[in-house]
Design an enzyme around this catalytic site. Structure first.
Site, PDB file in Angstrom:
ATOM      1  N   ASP A 167      32.505   9.149  16.529  1.00 55.03           N
ATOM      2  CA  ASP A 167      33.956   9.005  16.584  1.00 55.03           C
ATOM      3  C   ASP A 167      34.231   7.503  16.629  1.00 55.03           C
ATOM      4  O   ASP A 167      33.878   6.835  17.606  1.00 55.03           O
ATOM      5  CB  ASP A 167      34.492   9.699  17.846  1.00 55.03           C
ATOM      6  N   SER A 191      46.665   0.744   3.609  1.00 52.99           N
ATOM      7  CA  SER A 191      47.517   1.661   2.839  1.00 52.99           C
ATOM      8  C   SER A 191      48.706   0.850   2.342  1.00 52.99           C
ATOM      9  O   SER A 191      48.984  -0.236   2.866  1.00 52.99           O
ATOM     10  CB  SER A 191      48.014   2.777   3.762  1.00 52.99           C
ATOM     11  N   TYR A 216      51.657   5.937  11.839  1.00 53.68           N
ATOM     12  CA  TYR A 216      50.746   5.636  10.717  1.00 53.68           C
ATOM     13  C   TYR A 216      51.081   4.275  10.116  1.00 53.68           C
ATOM     14  O   TYR A 216      50.194   3.440   9.884  1.00 53.68           O
ATOM     15  CB  TYR A 216      50.863   6.744   9.666  1.00 53.68           C
ATOM     16  N   VAL A 217      52.353   4.030   9.861  1.00 56.98           N
ATOM     17  CA  VAL A 217      52.782   2.752   9.279  1.00 56.98           C
ATOM     18  C   VAL A 217      52.415   1.606  10.235  1.00 56.98           C
ATOM     19  O   VAL A 217      51.902   0.568   9.807  1.00 56.98           O
ATOM     20  CB  VAL A 217      54.296   2.777   8.972  1.00 56.98           C
TER      21      VAL A 217
HETATM   22  N1  LIG Z   1      45.214   9.990   0.903  1.00 57.99           N
HETATM   23  C1  LIG Z   1      46.101   9.030   0.761  1.00 57.99           C
HETATM   24  O1  LIG Z   1      47.105   9.185   0.049  1.00 57.99           O
HETATM   25  C2  LIG Z   1      45.885   7.695   1.430  1.00 57.99           C
HETATM   26  C3  LIG Z   1      46.737   6.646   1.097  1.00 57.99           C
HETATM   27  C4  LIG Z   1      46.567   5.412   1.686  1.00 57.99           C
HETATM   28  C5  LIG Z   1      45.538   5.216   2.595  1.00 57.99           C
HETATM   29  N2  LIG Z   1      44.731   6.250   2.931  1.00 57.99           N
HETATM   30  C6  LIG Z   1      43.683   5.980   3.912  1.00 57.99           C
HETATM   31  O2  LIG Z   1      42.415   6.228   3.334  1.00 57.99           O
HETATM   32  C7  LIG Z   1      41.502   6.617   4.364  1.00 57.99           C
HETATM   33  C8  LIG Z   1      40.844   7.935   3.973  1.00 57.99           C
HETATM   34  O3  LIG Z   1      41.863   8.920   3.868  1.00 57.99           O
HETATM   35  P1  LIG Z   1      41.666  10.317   3.104  1.00 57.99           P
HETATM   36  O4  LIG Z   1      42.938  10.576   2.404  1.00 57.99           O
HETATM   37  O5  LIG Z   1      40.373  10.331   2.378  1.00 57.99           O
HETATM   38  O6  LIG Z   1      41.619  11.271   4.385  1.00 57.99           O
HETATM   39  P2  LIG Z   1      40.760  12.602   4.676  1.00 57.99           P
HETATM   40  O7  LIG Z   1      41.454  13.252   5.810  1.00 57.99           O
HETATM   41  O8  LIG Z   1      40.575  13.368   3.413  1.00 57.99           O
HETATM   42  O9  LIG Z   1      39.363  12.001   5.141  1.00 57.99           O
HETATM   43  C9  LIG Z   1      39.279  11.211   6.311  1.00 57.99           C
HETATM   44  C10 LIG Z   1      37.867  11.254   6.856  1.00 57.99           C
HETATM   45  O10 LIG Z   1      37.847  10.486   8.067  1.00 57.99           O
HETATM   46  C11 LIG Z   1      37.162  11.241   9.067  1.00 57.99           C
HETATM   47  N3  LIG Z   1      37.628  10.843  10.400  1.00 57.99           N
HETATM   48  C12 LIG Z   1      38.857  11.047  10.944  1.00 57.99           C
HETATM   49  N4  LIG Z   1      38.890  10.584  12.197  1.00 57.99           N
HETATM   50  C13 LIG Z   1      37.664  10.076  12.462  1.00 57.99           C
HETATM   51  C14 LIG Z   1      37.078   9.466  13.604  1.00 57.99           C
HETATM   52  N5  LIG Z   1      37.772   9.307  14.751  1.00 57.99           N
HETATM   53  N6  LIG Z   1      35.798   9.044  13.522  1.00 57.99           N
HETATM   54  C15 LIG Z   1      35.084   9.211  12.390  1.00 57.99           C
HETATM   55  N7  LIG Z   1      35.570   9.806  11.272  1.00 57.99           N
HETATM   56  C16 LIG Z   1      36.854  10.229  11.322  1.00 57.99           C
HETATM   57  C17 LIG Z   1      37.487  12.695   8.744  1.00 57.99           C
HETATM   58  O11 LIG Z   1      36.572  13.588   9.349  1.00 57.99           O
HETATM   59  C18 LIG Z   1      37.408  12.672   7.221  1.00 57.99           C
HETATM   60  O12 LIG Z   1      36.090  12.874   6.746  1.00 57.99           O
HETATM   61  C19 LIG Z   1      42.317   6.700   5.651  1.00 57.99           C
HETATM   62  O13 LIG Z   1      42.174   5.500   6.380  1.00 57.99           O
HETATM   63  C20 LIG Z   1      43.733   6.850   5.147  1.00 57.99           C
HETATM   64  O14 LIG Z   1      44.682   6.404   6.086  1.00 57.99           O
HETATM   65  C21 LIG Z   1      44.876   7.473   2.366  1.00 57.99           C
END
Ligand SMILES: NC(=O)c1ccc[n+]([C@@H]2O[C@H](COP(=O)([O-])OP(=O)(O)OC[C@H]3O[C@@H](n4cnc5c(N)ncnc54)[C@H](O)[C@@H]3O)[C@@H](O)[C@H]2O)c1
Length: 254
Positions: free
Chosen positions: A57, A137, A150-151
């Protein structure tokens, strides 16, 4: 096959089990890296000699410290850290729960700080430079309704990126951030359901709205983000540090 070569480099990718993180793991492997996949949960494990899975974590200091030790014991070095793990929470600020704010800040902001801190110490001692890539992001540059915590967390990541870039520049450790737009992952699909319900719209309507907002006419695949991460992990970005690169199909230009 990628042009960017990171053969023999050791990378840590947090949140690497799903979504964008998984695409980053695959891209780095394609480019020749050895990868430690760090996540708090795994569903399938396909182990190879270039992959190591570590359940961690990122918001827990003792677990992060232990994770870094496990990587160095297994691979003998670290070259690249991708701080990708993240969560989101949606509500109007006036209705939101304090515990949700804390959870989002713990993973998205403190998690980046903790992983960076312990990996940076190691990189400094190793003395061969390195690359730290933080997944922020476009929410790190703009405001979006329903996404207060989040922002705030993603703005924190960009601010932290600039400070760490300054502090580690003397060690030839590049610290940059990637600011994705709308990426088709579980996180985005969940946000469409929750955000839709709060706005009285169904998820499909939100998806159409998402597409209409992107100048390039489509939302991102996780690979679109991984492509830029691999560039930032490679020698081709050696003269860049402290930057927040938009990968948004033209949605964000600041
Ligand atoms: N999907 C979007 O549109 C988007 C846009 C901008 C930024 N992001 C960012 O990209 C990153 C990945 O997002 P995603 O869309 O692939 O999300 P997702 O939910 O599909 O994957 C996130 C991963 O992070 C892991 N995770 C969550 N909390 C955790 C913790 N405390 N310790 C270890 N692992 C942890 C989850 O188990 C998962 O495997 C994030 O930082 C998210 O904020 C996503």
């Amino acid at each position: 096959m990628y042009y960017m070569d990171v053969t023999g480099k050791v990378a840590i990718v947090t949140g690497g089990a799903h979504g964008i993180g998984k695409a980053i793991v695959d891209a780095l492997l394609d480019c020749g890296a050895l990868v430690a996949v760090v996540d708090r949960k795994f569903e399938t494990l396909q182990t190879t000699d270039r992959l190591l899975y570590i359940q961690t974590d990122v918001a827990k200091s003792d677990q992060v410290e232990e994770m870094v030790q496990t990587v160095t014991e297994h691979f003998g070095r670290i070259d690249i850290l991708v701080n990708n793990a993240g969560i989101s929470s949606m509500d109007y600020v006036v209705d939101s729960k304090e515990e949700d704010w804390d959870k989002v800040m713990d993973v998205n902001a403190k998690g980046v700080y903790l992983c960076s801190k312990f990996v940076s110490r190691y990189l400094q001692a190793q003395g061969e430079g390195g690359k730290i890539i933080n997944i922020s992001s476009q929410a790190g540059k703009n405001g979006y309704r329903l996404m207060g915590s989040y922002v705030a967390s993603k703005h924190a990541v960009l601010g932290f990126t600039k400070v760490l870039a300054l502090e580690l520049a003397k060690d030839q450790i590049n610290v940059n951030a990637v600011c994705p737009g709308i990426v088709e992952t579980d996180m985005k699909r969940n946000e469409r359901v929750i955000g839709g319900a709060l706005r009285g719209l169904d998820a499909e309507a939100i998806k159409e709205e998402d597409f209409s907002q992107v100048p390039l006419g489509r939302t991102a695949a996780p690979q679109d983000i991984a492509n830029v991460v691999v560039f930032l992990a490679s020698k081709y970005s050696d003269y860049m540090t402290g930057q927040g690169l938009n990968v948004t199909g033209g949605m964000t230009m600041n």
